[in-house]
Motif scaffolding. Structure first.
Motif, PDB file in Angstrom:
ATOM      1  N   LEU A  29       0.881  -1.154   0.005  1.00  0.00           N
ATOM      2  CA  LEU A  29       0.129   0.028   0.060  1.00  0.00           C
ATOM      3  C   LEU A  29       1.064   1.222  -0.048  1.00  0.00           C
ATOM      4  CD1 LEU A  29      -2.792  -0.934   2.702  1.00  0.00           C
ATOM      5  CD2 LEU A  29      -3.067  -0.714   0.144  1.00  0.00           C
ATOM      6  N   ALA A  30       2.054   1.202   0.753  1.00  0.00           N
ATOM      7  CA  ALA A  30       2.988   2.294   0.874  1.00  0.00           C
ATOM      8  C   ALA A  30       3.426   2.544  -0.554  1.00  0.00           C
ATOM      9  CB  ALA A  30       3.859   2.222   1.788  1.00  0.00           C
ATOM     10  N   ALA A  31       4.101   1.518  -1.144  1.00  0.00           N
ATOM     11  CA  ALA A  31       4.336   1.777  -2.537  1.00  0.00           C
ATOM     12  C   ALA A  31       3.507   2.406  -3.693  1.00  0.00           C
ATOM     13  CB  ALA A  31       5.001   0.241  -3.013  1.00  0.00           C
ATOM     14  N   VAL A  32       2.509   1.746  -3.596  1.00  0.00           N
ATOM     15  CA  VAL A  32       1.258   2.218  -4.488  1.00  0.00           C
ATOM     16  C   VAL A  32       1.057   3.715  -4.169  1.00  0.00           C
ATOM     17  CG1 VAL A  32      -1.159   2.202  -5.063  1.00  0.00           C
ATOM     18  CG2 VAL A  32      -0.022   0.256  -4.860  1.00  0.00           C
ATOM     19  N   LEU A  33       0.809   4.156  -2.905  1.00  0.00           N
ATOM     20  CA  LEU A  33       0.743   5.370  -2.546  1.00  0.00           C
ATOM     21  C   LEU A  33       1.831   6.322  -2.865  1.00  0.00           C
ATOM     22  CD1 LEU A  33      -0.750   7.696  -0.760  1.00  0.00           C
ATOM     23  CD2 LEU A  33       0.397   7.136   1.210  1.00  0.00           C
ATOM     24  N   LEU A  34       3.019   5.999  -2.702  1.00  0.00           N
ATOM     25  CA  LEU A  34       4.226   6.727  -3.023  1.00  0.00           C
ATOM     26  C   LEU A  34       4.307   7.004  -4.568  1.00  0.00           C
ATOM     27  CD1 LEU A  34       6.789   8.463  -2.673  1.00  0.00           C
ATOM     28  CD2 LEU A  34       7.874   6.089  -2.644  1.00  0.00           C
ATOM     29  N   LYS A  35       4.204   6.022  -5.600  1.00  0.00           N
ATOM     30  CA  LYS A  35       4.022   6.032  -6.764  1.00  0.00           C
ATOM     31  C   LYS A  35       2.982   7.050  -7.325  1.00  0.00           C
ATOM     32  CE  LYS A  35       3.263   3.345 -11.219  1.00  0.00           C
ATOM     33  NZ  LYS A  35       2.412   4.375 -11.771  1.00  0.00           N
ATOM     34  N   ILE A  68      12.184  21.967  -0.267  1.00  0.00           N
ATOM     35  CA  ILE A  68      11.124  21.390   0.765  1.00  0.00           C
ATOM     36  C   ILE A  68      11.249  20.262   1.564  1.00  0.00           C
ATOM     37  CG2 ILE A  68       8.723  20.168   0.509  1.00  0.00           C
ATOM     38  CD1 ILE A  68       7.989  21.879  -1.951  1.00  0.00           C
ATOM     39  N   THR A  69      12.269  19.195   0.738  1.00  0.00           N
ATOM     40  CA  THR A  69      12.622  18.218   1.422  1.00  0.00           C
ATOM     41  C   THR A  69      13.615  18.293   2.697  1.00  0.00           C
ATOM     42  OG1 THR A  69      12.627  16.824  -0.686  1.00  0.00           O
ATOM     43  CG2 THR A  69      13.928  15.788   1.074  1.00  0.00           C
ATOM     44  N   VAL A  70      14.408  19.259   2.474  1.00  0.00           N
ATOM     45  CA  VAL A  70      15.314  19.770   3.672  1.00  0.00           C
ATOM     46  C   VAL A  70      14.762  20.319   4.620  1.00  0.00           C
ATOM     47  CG1 VAL A  70      17.165  21.409   4.221  1.00  0.00           C
ATOM     48  CG2 VAL A  70      17.388  19.758   1.933  1.00  0.00           C
ATOM     49  N   PHE A  71      13.613  21.062   4.266  1.00  0.00           N
ATOM     50  CA  PHE A  71      12.702  21.761   5.327  1.00  0.00           C
ATOM     51  C   PHE A  71      11.904  20.755   6.252  1.00  0.00           C
ATOM     52  CE2 PHE A  71       8.729  23.460   6.863  1.00  0.00           C
ATOM     53  CZ  PHE A  71       9.037  24.420   7.555  1.00  0.00           C
ATOM     54  N   LEU A  72      11.575  19.554   5.460  1.00  0.00           N
ATOM     55  CA  LEU A  72      10.666  18.790   6.292  1.00  0.00           C
ATOM     56  C   LEU A  72      11.805  18.023   7.077  1.00  0.00           C
ATOM     57  CD1 LEU A  72       8.504  17.364   3.289  1.00  0.00           C
ATOM     58  CD2 LEU A  72       7.789  18.563   5.475  1.00  0.00           C
ATOM     59  N   ALA A  73      12.829  17.441   6.483  1.00  0.00           N
ATOM     60  CA  ALA A  73      13.839  16.734   7.381  1.00  0.00           C
ATOM     61  C   ALA A  73      14.376  17.453   8.636  1.00  0.00           C
ATOM     62  CB  ALA A  73      14.962  16.405   6.728  1.00  0.00           C
ATOM     63  N   LYS A  74      14.579  18.740   8.324  1.00  0.00           N
ATOM     64  CA  LYS A  74      15.239  19.582   9.364  1.00  0.00           C
ATOM     65  C   LYS A  74      14.283  20.045  10.616  1.00  0.00           C
ATOM     66  CE  LYS A  74      18.227  23.505  10.485  1.00  0.00           C
ATOM     67  NZ  LYS A  74      18.850  24.643   9.840  1.00  0.00           N
ATOM     68  N   TYR A  75      12.839  20.318  10.202  1.00  0.00           N
ATOM     69  CA  TYR A  75      11.928  20.903  11.228  1.00  0.00           C
ATOM     70  C   TYR A  75      10.765  20.071  11.488  1.00  0.00           C
ATOM     71  CZ  TYR A  75      14.536  25.166  10.136  1.00  0.00           C
ATOM     72  OH  TYR A  75      15.556  26.244  10.203  1.00  0.00           O
ATOM     73  N   LEU A  76      10.457  19.005  10.616  1.00  0.00           N
ATOM     74  CA  LEU A  76       9.389  18.288  10.753  1.00  0.00           C
ATOM     75  C   LEU A  76       9.839  16.659  11.415  1.00  0.00           C
ATOM     76  CD1 LEU A  76       6.262  17.785  11.195  1.00  0.00           C
ATOM     77  CD2 LEU A  76       6.312  17.110   8.525  1.00  0.00           C
ATOM     78  N   GLY A 110       9.251  12.735   1.938  1.00  0.00           N
ATOM     79  CA  GLY A 110      10.617  13.040   1.424  1.00  0.00           C
ATOM     80  C   GLY A 110      10.529  13.028  -0.219  1.00  0.00           C
ATOM     81  N   SER A 111      10.713  11.661  -0.528  1.00  0.00           N
ATOM     82  CA  SER A 111      10.880  11.273  -1.684  1.00  0.00           C
ATOM     83  C   SER A 111       9.865  11.669  -2.843  1.00  0.00           C
ATOM     84  CB  SER A 111      10.947   9.605  -1.777  1.00  0.00           C
ATOM     85  OG  SER A 111       9.760   9.093  -1.334  1.00  0.00           O
ATOM     86  N   ALA A 112       8.577  11.852  -2.231  1.00  0.00           N
ATOM     87  CA  ALA A 112       7.644  12.376  -3.201  1.00  0.00           C
ATOM     88  C   ALA A 112       7.867  13.571  -3.419  1.00  0.00           C
ATOM     89  CB  ALA A 112       6.274  12.529  -2.430  1.00  0.00           C
ATOM     90  N   PHE A 113       8.225  14.649  -2.727  1.00  0.00           N
ATOM     91  CA  PHE A 113       8.514  15.993  -3.413  1.00  0.00           C
ATOM     92  C   PHE A 113      10.115  15.742  -4.015  1.00  0.00           C
ATOM     93  CE2 PHE A 113       5.809  17.173   0.179  1.00  0.00           C
ATOM     94  CZ  PHE A 113       5.009  18.184  -0.241  1.00  0.00           C
ATOM     95  N   THR A 114      10.984  15.087  -3.716  1.00  0.00           N
ATOM     96  CA  THR A 114      12.214  15.240  -4.246  1.00  0.00           C
ATOM     97  C   THR A 114      11.986  14.889  -5.568  1.00  0.00           C
ATOM     98  OG1 THR A 114      13.449  14.966  -2.315  1.00  0.00           O
ATOM     99  CG2 THR A 114      14.490  14.143  -4.211  1.00  0.00           C
ATOM    100  N   GLY A 335      23.184  14.616  -2.289  1.00  0.00           N
ATOM    101  CA  GLY A 335      24.047  15.107  -1.187  1.00  0.00           C
ATOM    102  C   GLY A 335      23.539  16.423  -0.803  1.00  0.00           C
ATOM    103  N   SER A 336      22.812  16.949  -1.613  1.00  0.00           N
ATOM    104  CA  SER A 336      21.990  18.403  -1.135  1.00  0.00           C
ATOM    105  C   SER A 336      20.839  18.144  -0.313  1.00  0.00           C
ATOM    106  CB  SER A 336      21.852  19.186  -2.399  1.00  0.00           C
ATOM    107  OG  SER A 336      20.889  18.341  -3.023  1.00  0.00           O
ATOM    108  N   GLY A 337      20.507  17.031   0.198  1.00  0.00           N
ATOM    109  CA  GLY A 337      19.583  16.741   1.038  1.00  0.00           C
ATOM    110  C   GLY A 337      18.157  16.559   0.562  1.00  0.00           C
ATOM    111  N   GLY A 338      18.200  15.892  -0.640  1.00  0.00           N
ATOM    112  CA  GLY A 338      17.019  15.305  -1.425  1.00  0.00           C
ATOM    113  C   GLY A 338      16.913  13.815  -0.641  1.00  0.00           C
ATOM    114  N   ASN A 339      15.624  13.366  -0.879  1.00  0.00           N
ATOM    115  CA  ASN A 339      15.513  11.814  -0.457  1.00  0.00           C
ATOM    116  C   ASN A 339      15.335  10.817  -1.685  1.00  0.00           C
ATOM    117  OD1 ASN A 339      13.001  10.183   1.104  1.00  0.00           O
ATOM    118  ND2 ASN A 339      15.082   9.799   1.398  1.00  0.00           N
ATOM    119  N   GLY A 340      16.018   9.985  -1.811  1.00  0.00           N
ATOM    120  CA  GLY A 340      15.869   8.978  -2.966  1.00  0.00           C
ATOM    121  C   GLY A 340      16.855   7.797  -2.972  1.00  0.00           C
ATOM    122  N   GLY A 341      16.822   6.950  -3.885  1.00  0.00           N
ATOM    123  CA  GLY A 341      17.594   5.857  -3.852  1.00  0.00           C
ATOM    124  C   GLY A 341      18.518   5.703  -5.173  1.00  0.00           C
ATOM    125  N   ILE A 342      19.484   4.823  -5.288  1.00  0.00           N
ATOM    126  CA  ILE A 342      20.381   4.472  -6.361  1.00  0.00           C
ATOM    127  C   ILE A 342      19.822   3.491  -7.142  1.00  0.00           C
ATOM    128  CG2 ILE A 342      22.301   5.672  -5.279  1.00  0.00           C
ATOM    129  CD1 ILE A 342      23.028   2.752  -4.515  1.00  0.00           C
TER     130      ILE A 342
END
Length: 584
Positions: A29-35, A68-76, A110-114, A335-342
């Motif tokens: 369900l999480a995978a479907v929601l993210l996609k 947006i991702t950096v803001f979420l990671a730092k403050y939320l 985070g990854s949705a915005f990145t 490296g700049s703070g985004g969220n994602g994989g390789i």
């Protein structure tokens, strides 16, 4: 009440099977929601683009997503993202399979915005972290042992990969090759159940609209084997290039002080890369699909070169530029703070490389035309196998997303050659290299792995009597009468260790009345043979015991005396943990 009922009516084995099913469903369900979230954002931002012209929004979209991702990671969420799968491996190795609860949703957001705003990374890493965190926290809630929690983490990862690609076998193999270091038949079954559950959820909600799928049209020809061998070596070298560039660019970004400034620098450079080479926007699977379907002119859409679609030299140079710049774009995003994989970047890079190779061979007319589609798919397998050090995952992933095993022979051949090639230069994958360097992960060495899981702080003995260097022998004799130990740390007023005294040091003079009055501790103490820190690797601690020949060493943190750690206590802890591993 649930736990009491479970203990009475369900064995641990059957209970883990049920939990694995539940985790697979939730991860799916999480995978479907993210996609769907990423697809919605990308459609919202790019649906009005005119493909015949360069779109300057590409210069700004990635920067906005990263900020947006950096803001979420730092403050939320109050935690950095980084390489998510590396964090999962760290949780298993050093934290007994305990993941923060926030990881069950933070990586989704985070990854949705990145990625939605164009970050040149994939969704697989974040969804694996999400599924793993779900497995970890379900295991904690049910009070399962660390090894069972690790298994549920593997279930979450398997369910997530299975759901996002509709590839249950690849999901299981990914968990075995990347997440779990040891596997047994009993542990294999929950992984299968979880992976199947994730796949069923994906099929039920998305149908054929999975992240990436393709129907094979060209058959495998044995006369193409020499070219597949060359492709395998090339994929291994490209995997090495990808790995080295990721490390190099991320290390360069570390010199930029301040997270916001780093996000600005990385985001702007990323935007420039995507503006010049639009196929690097997001994951890039649509571009690979276009190449597989023979719609190669679409790769130049939205770019400065859209008017050169029929120019073969421009087209080939454009592909080559993508191969060279894609790792830089991925490193800038993470490296700049985004969220994602390789995961996705390696597949994308492999696909472009395979297609480029096939077109290059065909342009020389050495043999009859080789299939660009087949080499694109096999190239995806080769680079992913090399970057992730997961050859079986690469083989079965491509086999499953093509709904057949027509390319099984070249997939096996290229995957094996690519893995062997990169392994010559890089023994560990991007996921594990930093952990191995720090001693947090010890592959293929069970003894060191068990030893590494022992926390030094839990073994520190703090019940020893300490004495000041200005005290006399008589003061020490009073402590001897009360103590059951034969060692006394000498500590000054600042709680700094200045020396050690043992009973052997004073045995001949301890009952001498004059000596008790006139002999100071400072004059008879001696330096310890070595010292350790609670932050040291346990293997390094044991090396110090071996070299010094001591049975007790002082623990010093930040210059302050903490206590003593004994070799015998470490051996007892090792034996206890080893027995626990065998029982689990």
């Amino acid at each position: 009440m649930l736990l009491v009922w479970r203990i009475k009516h369900l064995s641990t084995r059957n209970f883990v099977l049920l939990l694995g099913t539940f985790i697979g469903v939730v991860s799916g369900l999480a995978a479907v929601l993210l996609k769907e979230s990423v697809h919605f954002i990308q459609t919202l931002l790019t649906s009005e683009f005119d493909t015949a012209f360069a779109n300057y929004y590409y210069l700004g979209y990635p920067l906005v997503g990263i900020l947006i991702t950096v803001f979420l990671a730092k403050y939320l969420f109050r935690e950095p993202f980084g390489h998510g799968v590396t964090g999962v491996l760290y949780d298993i190795s050093k934290k007994s399979g305990i993941s923060r609860r926030s990881k069950m949703y933070s990586n989704l957001v985070g990854s949705a915005f990145t990625v939605g705003f164009g970050g040149s990374v994939g969704l697989e890493g974040p969804i694996v972290v999400t599924g793993s965190a779900i497995g970890s926290n379900v295991g904690r809630l049910m009070h399962l042992q660390p090894k069972k929690r690790a298994l549920l983490i593997g279930c979450g990862a398997a369910g997530a990969i299975s759901a996002i690609f509709n590839s249950p076998i690849a999901g299981v193999l990914f968990s075995i090759e990347v997440i779990l270091t040891e596997i047994s038949i009993d542990a294999f079954i929950p992984l299968l159940i979880s992976s199947v559950a994730g796949s069923i959820i994906s099929i039920s909600l998305l149908g054929d609209n999975v992240l990436f799928s393709f129907k094979l049209t060209d058959s495998f020809s044995a006369q193409d084997v020499p070219y597949y061998i060359i492709l395998g070596i090339g994929c291994g070298l490209i995997s090495l290039y990808f790995t080295r560039v990721i490390y190099y660019v991320e290390n360069l970004l570390k010199f930029t002080k301040g997270q916001i400034r780093k996000a600005m620098v990385g985001g702007l450079l990323l935007g420039l890369c995507i503006f010049l080479l639009p196929p690097m926007y997001g994951e890039g699977y649509e571009i690979i699909k276009s190449l597989l379907n023979g719609e190669e002119q679409q790769i130049l859409n939205n770019s400065l070169f859209s008017g050169y679609a029929d120019n073969r030299i421009v087209f080939m140079l454009f592909l080559l530029a993508i191969i060279l710049v894609k790792p830089i774009a991925t490193a800038l995003t993470i490296g700049s703070g985004g969220n994602g994989g390789i995961f996705a970047p390696s597949l994308f890079l492999g696909g472009i490389s395979g297609y480029f190779f096939a077109k290059l061979i065909n342009s020389f007319h050495i043999v009859e035309t080789i299939s660009p589609a087949n080499f694109t798919l096999v190239g995806m397998c080769g680079v992913m196998s090399g970057v992730l050090h997961a050859p079986l995952t690469g083989i079965f992933l491509i086999a499953e997303i093509t709904s057949g095993y027509t390319l099984f022979v070249p997939l096996m051949l290229v995957s094996a050659i690519s893995y062997t090639t990169i392994y010559y230069f890089e023994k560990y994958s991007l996921y594990t290299k930093s952990l191995v360097r720090k001693g947090y992960l010890i592959p293929n060495d069970r003894d060191r792995l068990v030893l590494n899981q022992i926390n030094i702080l839990s073994l520190v003995e703090k019940d020893l009597y300490t004495i000041r260097p200005t005290a006399t022998l008589g003061d020490l004799v009073k402590l001897v009468r009360k103590s059951r130990r034969n060692i006394f740390p000498v500590v000054n007023q600042e709680k700094e260790l200045v020396g050690i005294i043992t009973l052997d040091d004073i045995r001949e003079i301890m009952f001498d009345k004059d000596a008790q009055t006139n002999v100071s501790i400072e004059s008879i103490m001696h330096s310890p043979p070595d010292k350790v820190s609670s932050e040291e690797k346990m293997q390094d601690v044991m090396d110090k015991f071996e070299k010094s020949g001591a049975w007790n060493l002082p623990v010093i943190d930040h210059g302050k005396y903490v206590g003593l750690v004994s070799k015998s206590r470490i051996f007892d802890a090792y034996r206890t943990r080893l027995i626990r591993h065998q029982r689990e």
